[in-house]
Write a protein that holds these residues in place. Structure first.
Motif, PDB file in Angstrom:
ATOM      1  N   ALA A  45      82.509  64.556  11.917  1.00 10.13           N
ATOM      2  CA  ALA A  45      82.946  63.166  11.711  1.00 10.13           C
ATOM      3  C   ALA A  45      84.447  63.056  11.934  1.00 10.13           C
ATOM      4  CB  ALA A  45      82.568  62.701  10.303  1.00 10.13           C
ATOM      5  N   ALA A  46      85.201  64.042  11.428  1.00  5.88           N
ATOM      6  CA  ALA A  46      86.664  63.975  11.497  1.00  5.88           C
ATOM      7  C   ALA A  46      87.183  64.149  12.922  1.00  5.88           C
ATOM      8  CB  ALA A  46      87.275  65.031  10.577  1.00  5.88           C
ATOM      9  N   SER A  47      86.492  64.966  13.706  1.00  8.66           N
ATOM     10  CA  SER A  47      87.012  65.230  15.046  1.00  8.66           C
ATOM     11  C   SER A  47      86.908  64.003  15.946  1.00  8.66           C
ATOM     12  CB  SER A  47      86.286  66.416  15.683  1.00  8.66           C
ATOM     13  OG  SER A  47      84.946  66.075  15.936  1.00  8.66           O
ATOM     14  N   ASP A  48      85.997  63.090  15.603  1.00  7.56           N
ATOM     15  CA  ASP A  48      85.874  61.851  16.365  1.00  7.56           C
ATOM     16  C   ASP A  48      86.671  60.708  15.750  1.00  7.56           C
ATOM     17  OD1 ASP A  48      84.319  62.807  18.334  1.00  7.56           O
ATOM     18  OD2 ASP A  48      82.416  62.066  17.539  1.00  7.56           O
ATOM     19  N   PHE A  70      83.749  62.060   2.380  1.00  8.94           N
ATOM     20  CA  PHE A  70      83.181  63.359   2.023  1.00  8.94           C
ATOM     21  C   PHE A  70      83.648  63.682   0.608  1.00  8.94           C
ATOM     22  CE2 PHE A  70      83.110  68.058   2.223  1.00  8.94           C
ATOM     23  CZ  PHE A  70      81.863  68.274   2.783  1.00  8.94           C
ATOM     24  N   TYR A  71      82.738  63.548  -0.364  1.00 10.59           N
ATOM     25  CA  TYR A  71      83.086  63.781  -1.763  1.00 10.59           C
ATOM     26  C   TYR A  71      82.863  65.235  -2.131  1.00 10.59           C
ATOM     27  CZ  TYR A  71      83.773  58.880  -2.955  1.00 10.59           C
ATOM     28  OH  TYR A  71      84.264  57.605  -3.041  1.00 10.59           O
ATOM     29  N   THR A  72      83.921  65.884  -2.618  1.00  9.43           N
ATOM     30  CA  THR A  72      83.822  67.288  -2.957  1.00  9.43           C
ATOM     31  C   THR A  72      84.507  67.561  -4.295  1.00  9.43           C
ATOM     32  OG1 THR A  72      84.203  69.528  -2.100  1.00  9.43           O
ATOM     33  CG2 THR A  72      85.906  67.894  -1.652  1.00  9.43           C
ATOM     34  N   PHE A  73      84.201  68.679  -4.921  1.00 12.73           N
ATOM     35  CA  PHE A  73      84.748  69.034  -6.238  1.00 12.73           C
ATOM     36  C   PHE A  73      84.668  67.836  -7.190  1.00 12.73           C
ATOM     37  CE2 PHE A  73      85.824  72.813  -4.027  1.00 12.73           C
ATOM     38  CZ  PHE A  73      85.855  73.783  -5.001  1.00 12.73           C
ATOM     39  N   TYR A  74      85.768  67.463  -7.845  1.00 12.99           N
ATOM     40  CA  TYR A  74      85.697  66.432  -8.895  1.00 12.99           C
ATOM     41  C   TYR A  74      85.358  65.059  -8.326  1.00 12.99           C
ATOM     42  CZ  TYR A  74      87.943  70.527 -10.521  1.00 12.99           C
ATOM     43  OH  TYR A  74      88.208  71.844 -10.752  1.00 12.99           O
ATOM     44  N   SER A 101      86.924  54.784  13.877  1.00 17.51           N
ATOM     45  CA  SER A 101      86.327  55.415  12.708  1.00 17.51           C
ATOM     46  C   SER A 101      87.368  56.104  11.842  1.00 17.51           C
ATOM     47  CB  SER A 101      85.223  56.382  13.116  1.00 17.51           C
ATOM     48  OG  SER A 101      85.774  57.520  13.717  1.00 17.51           O
ATOM     49  N   MET A 102      86.996  56.272  10.582  1.00 14.66           N
ATOM     50  CA  MET A 102      87.884  56.916   9.604  1.00 14.66           C
ATOM     51  C   MET A 102      87.063  57.899   8.785  1.00 14.66           C
ATOM     52  SD  MET A 102      90.428  55.279   6.739  1.00 14.66           S
ATOM     53  CE  MET A 102      89.269  54.416   5.712  1.00 14.66           C
ATOM     54  N   ALA A 103      87.632  59.074   8.540  1.00 14.36           N
ATOM     55  CA  ALA A 103      86.959  60.085   7.724  1.00 14.36           C
ATOM     56  C   ALA A 103      87.879  60.478   6.577  1.00 14.36           C
ATOM     57  CB  ALA A 103      86.618  61.305   8.575  1.00 14.36           C
ATOM     58  N   ASP A 119      77.878  49.784   4.825  1.00 16.39           N
ATOM     59  CA  ASP A 119      77.467  50.960   5.603  1.00 16.39           C
ATOM     60  C   ASP A 119      78.485  52.086   5.650  1.00 16.39           C
ATOM     61  OD1 ASP A 119      74.962  49.923   6.194  1.00 16.39           O
ATOM     62  OD2 ASP A 119      75.743  48.803   7.912  1.00 16.39           O
ATOM     63  N   VAL A 120      79.316  52.200   4.625  1.00 16.13           N
ATOM     64  CA  VAL A 120      80.178  53.382   4.512  1.00 16.13           C
ATOM     65  C   VAL A 120      79.259  54.566   4.213  1.00 16.13           C
ATOM     66  CG1 VAL A 120      81.945  54.519   3.098  1.00 16.13           C
ATOM     67  CG2 VAL A 120      82.210  52.111   3.740  1.00 16.13           C
ATOM     68  N   ARG A 121      79.466  55.668   4.943  1.00 10.01           N
ATOM     69  CA  ARG A 121      78.648  56.875   4.713  1.00 10.01           C
ATOM     70  C   ARG A 121      79.250  57.682   3.571  1.00 10.01           C
ATOM     71  NH1 ARG A 121      78.689  60.531   9.704  1.00 10.01           N
ATOM     72  NH2 ARG A 121      77.249  61.855   8.523  1.00 10.01           N
ATOM     73  N   PHE A 122      78.447  57.950   2.561  1.00  9.09           N
ATOM     74  CA  PHE A 122      78.880  58.827   1.470  1.00  9.09           C
ATOM     75  C   PHE A 122      78.237  60.183   1.697  1.00  9.09           C
ATOM     76  CE2 PHE A 122      79.499  55.321  -1.977  1.00  9.09           C
ATOM     77  CZ  PHE A 122      80.676  54.947  -1.367  1.00  9.09           C
TER      78      PHE A 122
END
Lengths: 74, 156
Positions: free
Chosen positions: B146-149, B39-43, B6-8, B111-114
């Motif tokens: 998600a990132a820790s895995d 994980f979309y954040t700010f701009y 997996s990739m985060a 199936d990419v999670r947004f």
């Protein structure tokens, strides 16, 4: 003769790989996919794609700016 | 933890150029059978808008190739941002590069999670109706899970 042919000419990263992945999905194990591409980066990318997905890169060649690949689905 | 790799990714940028790296990596990783979360954040939230209107500014970016070199004062004139955006769009299309909208669609199809950062959604007064469907809303804790895995984590 490959079971399926994919024309990825004119497409750039990551499209040739994404299209190839999609095409491989519709093949049975042992069947082959022939790909034509013009992206010079595809030479390294298709080898790397096969390394990581366990499919076999049967052949890779280049002629006047067109790259030819044959991948066997495993 | 599953056997699947997996990739985060954290995506903080919302310009036409910087919208690409997370989507290119996400779609490619999905093709390599990774489970991917962005994980979309700010701009970065701009990339999740239903009406994509990603722009580009030559200002403050001396690395951007321009057909003619323009003094900074000229780059700040009205219309220059629009011109730079149109030029980049034309260039991308001419070279056969997928559009951001197409890459986003391909990412969703594979199936990419947004995940939209709830805090910045509220900060910028986004309504959920302005953003595409099929996305999740969460905070930093969800990203950490998600990132820790994940085998690969990237910040863009």
């Amino acid at each position: 003769m490959a079971n399926m042919t994919l024309d990825a000419k004119g497409l750039t990263c990551p499209l040739p790989i994404l299209r190839a992945k999609k095409a491989l999905k519709s093949l049975n194990i042992g069947e082959t996919l022939a790909i034509e591409a013009t992206d010079p980066g595809s030479a390294k990318d298709f080898a790397s794609f096969c390394n990581q997905t366990g499919n076999t890169l049967l052949s890779a060649s280049e002629s006047v700016g067109t790259y030819f690949y044959e991948i066997q689905k495993n | 933890m599953s056997e699947q790799k997996s990739m985060a990714i954290i995506a903080t940028q919302g310009t036409l150029d910087w919208a690409y790296p997370p989507l290119i990596l996400a779609t490619t990783a999905a093709a390599l059978d990774y489970e991917v979360s962005i994980f979309y954040t700010f701009y970065g939230l701009q990339v999740l808008r239903k009406n994509l209107d990603l722009r580009l500014s030559p200002l403050g970016n001396p690395a951007m190739p321009m057909p003619v070199s323009l003094p900074v004062l000229v780059q700040s004139l009205p219309g220059m941002e629009k011109m730079a955006t149109i030029m980049m769009r034309n260039k991308l299309a001419k070279k056969g590069v997928a559009s951001v909208a197409d890459l986003r669609e391909m990412a969703l199809e594979s199936d990419v999670r947004f995940i939209a950062c709830q805090m910045t959604v509220d900060l910028f007064d986004f309504k959920q109706s302005q953003l595409i469907d099929d996305i999740e809303y969460a905070g930093a804790t969800a990203f950490m899970e998600a990132a820790s895995d994940a085998d690969i984590t990237l910040y863009t």
